[in-house]
Motif scaffolding. Structure first.
Motif, PDB file in Angstrom:
ATOM      1  N   LEU C  12       5.349  -8.438   7.709  1.00 39.30           N
ATOM      2  CA  LEU C  12       4.474  -8.560   6.535  1.00 39.30           C
ATOM      3  C   LEU C  12       3.048  -8.897   6.960  1.00 39.30           C
ATOM      4  CD1 LEU C  12       6.858 -10.432   4.049  1.00 39.30           C
ATOM      5  CD2 LEU C  12       6.131  -8.040   3.948  1.00 39.30           C
ATOM      6  N   ARG C  13       2.923  -9.762   7.955  1.00 40.75           N
ATOM      7  CA  ARG C  13       1.613 -10.144   8.466  1.00 40.75           C
ATOM      8  C   ARG C  13       0.908  -8.935   9.092  1.00 40.75           C
ATOM      9  NH1 ARG C  13       3.213 -15.191  10.080  1.00 40.75           N
ATOM     10  NH2 ARG C  13       4.261 -14.137  11.792  1.00 40.75           N
ATOM     11  N   ARG C  14       1.677  -8.159   9.868  1.00 44.18           N
ATOM     12  CA  ARG C  14       1.088  -6.983  10.508  1.00 44.18           C
ATOM     13  C   ARG C  14       0.634  -5.959   9.465  1.00 44.18           C
ATOM     14  NH1 ARG C  14       3.970  -4.768  15.786  1.00 44.18           N
ATOM     15  NH2 ARG C  14       5.993  -5.671  15.253  1.00 44.18           N
ATOM     16  N   LEU C  15       1.438  -5.796   8.424  1.00 42.56           N
ATOM     17  CA  LEU C  15       1.053  -4.821   7.388  1.00 42.56           C
ATOM     18  C   LEU C  15      -0.186  -5.287   6.619  1.00 42.56           C
ATOM     19  CD1 LEU C  15       4.582  -3.696   6.174  1.00 42.56           C
ATOM     20  CD2 LEU C  15       2.814  -2.232   7.191  1.00 42.56           C
ATOM     21  N   ARG C  16      -0.306  -6.594   6.395  1.00 42.27           N
ATOM     22  CA  ARG C  16      -1.516  -7.117   5.749  1.00 42.27           C
ATOM     23  C   ARG C  16      -2.739  -6.794   6.595  1.00 42.27           C
ATOM     24  NH1 ARG C  16      -0.473  -7.141   1.143  1.00 42.27           N
ATOM     25  NH2 ARG C  16       0.428  -8.867  -0.002  1.00 42.27           N
ATOM     26  N   ARG C  17      -2.583  -6.966   7.914  1.00 42.30           N
ATOM     27  CA  ARG C  17      -3.694  -6.684   8.822  1.00 42.30           C
ATOM     28  C   ARG C  17      -4.055  -5.193   8.784  1.00 42.30           C
ATOM     29  NH1 ARG C  17      -2.251 -10.146  13.103  1.00 42.30           N
ATOM     30  NH2 ARG C  17      -0.959  -8.479  13.903  1.00 42.30           N
ATOM     31  N   ILE C  18      -3.037  -4.336   8.735  1.00 42.75           N
ATOM     32  CA  ILE C  18      -3.288  -2.887   8.667  1.00 42.75           C
ATOM     33  C   ILE C  18      -3.971  -2.550   7.332  1.00 42.75           C
ATOM     34  CG2 ILE C  18      -2.206  -0.588   8.596  1.00 42.75           C
ATOM     35  CD1 ILE C  18      -0.014  -1.806  10.514  1.00 42.75           C
ATOM     36  N   GLU C  19      -3.521  -3.180   6.262  1.00 46.68           N
ATOM     37  CA  GLU C  19      -4.175  -2.953   4.961  1.00 46.68           C
ATOM     38  C   GLU C  19      -5.662  -3.306   5.081  1.00 46.68           C
ATOM     39  OE1 GLU C  19      -2.283  -5.043   1.611  1.00 46.68           O
ATOM     40  OE2 GLU C  19      -4.172  -4.731   0.512  1.00 46.68           O
ATOM     41  N   GLY C  20      -5.951  -4.401   5.772  1.00 47.15           N
ATOM     42  CA  GLY C  20      -7.346  -4.789   6.006  1.00 47.15           C
ATOM     43  C   GLY C  20      -8.100  -3.733   6.813  1.00 47.15           C
ATOM     44  N   GLN C  21      -7.400  -3.152   7.814  1.00 43.97           N
ATOM     45  CA  GLN C  21      -8.034  -2.096   8.623  1.00 43.97           C
ATOM     46  C   GLN C  21      -8.378  -0.881   7.752  1.00 43.97           C
ATOM     47  OE1 GLN C  21      -4.806  -2.034  11.697  1.00 43.97           O
ATOM     48  NE2 GLN C  21      -6.481  -1.934  13.177  1.00 43.97           N
ATOM     49  N   ILE C  22      -7.471  -0.535   6.825  1.00 43.69           N
ATOM     50  CA  ILE C  22      -7.710   0.633   5.956  1.00 43.69           C
ATOM     51  C   ILE C  22      -8.884   0.328   5.010  1.00 43.69           C
ATOM     52  CG2 ILE C  22      -6.722   2.256   4.291  1.00 43.69           C
ATOM     53  CD1 ILE C  22      -5.333   2.321   7.025  1.00 43.69           C
ATOM     54  N   ARG C  23      -8.913  -0.898   4.481  1.00 46.63           N
ATOM     55  CA  ARG C  23     -10.044  -1.271   3.619  1.00 46.63           C
ATOM     56  C   ARG C  23     -11.339  -1.241   4.425  1.00 46.63           C
ATOM     57  NH1 ARG C  23      -7.063  -4.836   0.453  1.00 46.63           N
ATOM     58  NH2 ARG C  23      -7.351  -6.422   2.035  1.00 46.63           N
ATOM     59  N   GLY C  24     -11.264  -1.661   5.685  1.00 46.55           N
ATOM     60  CA  GLY C  24     -12.427  -1.603   6.574  1.00 46.55           C
ATOM     61  C   GLY C  24     -12.902  -0.167   6.768  1.00 46.55           C
ATOM     62  N   LEU C  25     -11.960   0.762   6.891  1.00 42.81           N
ATOM     63  CA  LEU C  25     -12.302   2.180   7.034  1.00 42.81           C
ATOM     64  C   LEU C  25     -13.014   2.683   5.780  1.00 42.81           C
ATOM     65  CD1 LEU C  25      -9.057   3.491   8.737  1.00 42.81           C
ATOM     66  CD2 LEU C  25     -11.377   3.907   9.554  1.00 42.81           C
TER      67      LEU C  25
END
Lengths: 93, 93, 93, 93
Positions: C12-25
Motif C-alpha cells: 500500500l505504501r509503495r502504491l501511494r508513492r507511485i500515485e505520487g509519481q503519476i501526479r508528479g508526471l
C-alpha cells in the motif's frame, strides 16, 4: 512550448486515468482482492504508461530533435544522444 | 550505405556472439541442464539483442532520419513515424 | 487472507508513492517541463510498478500456489496455469 | 529429467528457428538492408525468445517447484525464491 504541447490535454487526461488506475490498485489490495486480479491491473497500468512514453518520444523526435537537426552542429548530435538514451531506458524497463 | 554502416562490423560481431548464445541454449536443453540456468541464458541473449536494437535506433536517427529532416517535407514526417513505430514495437516487446 | 497479506502495508505504501509519481508526471506536463525529464520519470514509475508486481508474483507462488499444490489435483494445475499466464502478461508488457 | 523434458523437442525446434532468425539478421546487415527492417526482425527474435522463456517458467513451476513443494520445508522455499528471481530477471529484461 515543448514537443508534446500540441497534445498536452490528451497526455494530462491519460495521466489522470493512470492515477485512477493506481488508486484502484491501492483499493484492491486494501480490500484483499485476488493476487492475479491485482497483477492484471498492474499490467494494464504499465501498458498505459508505456503508451504515454511512446507518444512523448514520437513528439520529441518530431519537434525538439527535428528543430535541433535543422540548426545542425553539436546541438543536433547532443539531442540525438539524449533521445537515444531515453529510448534505451524505456526499452530496458 | 545505411545508418549502421559505420559500425557494421561491430553489429555483425555482436550477432555472431548472439548466434553462439542461441546454439548454447540449444545445447543446454539437449543436455537436460537445469531450467533456471537455461532461463538465465535466455535473459542474457534477450539483453544482447536489445543492445543491438538500441544501437541501430541511435544510428538510424543519427543518419537516415537526420538526412530526411535536412530535406524536410513529407518524407521527414514519414521517417519519424516509421522510427516511432519501430521504437514502440521495441518498448512493447 | 491473500498471498500478499503479510506485506500488505508495504504494498500500500509503495502504491501511494507511485500515485505520487503519476501526479508528479501530471504536474511536469502541466508546467511544460522538458520531454526527456518527463520520460525519465515515466521509466521510474514503470519500474516501481514492476517491482510491486514481482513481489506479488513471489508471494502468490509462496502462498496461494503452494497451498493449491499441497491439496494437489486439478486445482493445483489450474493455479499454475493462471500464474503462468499472469507472468506471461508481465514479461510481454 | 527436467521440468521441460516433456516438451524438449518442441523447445529444441524453437531454438533452431531462433538461431535461423539470428543468422537472418546477420545476413540482413551484411547485405545493408534497411535499418527499420532489421529492427522488425530483432523484435520478432526477442518475442520468440520470450515465448521459450515463458514455456520454461510454466513447466518449471509445474514440475520442479511443484515437487519441491510436495516435499515441503526449506527446499520448497529456496525453489520459490529461485523461480521468483528468474521471473524478475525476465520481467525487467
Amino acid at each position: 512550448m515543448r514537443g508534446y504541447s500540441e497534445h498536452k490535454d490528451d497526455h494530462l487526461r491519460r495521466l489522470r486515468r493512470i492515477e485512477g488506475q493506481i488508486r484502484g490498485l491501492h483499493r484492491m489490495i486494501e480490500n484483499d482482492e485476488y493476487c492475479i486480479d491485482v497483477l492484471t491491473q498492474i499490467t494494464a497500468a504499465t501498458r498505459a504508461l508505456q503508451a504515454v512514453s511512446i507518444s512523448l518520444i514520437d513528439e520529441h523526435l518530431r519537434h525538439c530533435v527535428s528543430e535541433a537537426m535543422a540548426e545542425g552542429g553539436a546541438l543536433a548530435e547532443e539531442k540525438i544522444t539524449e533521445a537515444s538514451n531515453a529510448i534505451a531506458r524505456l526499452v530496458r524497463s
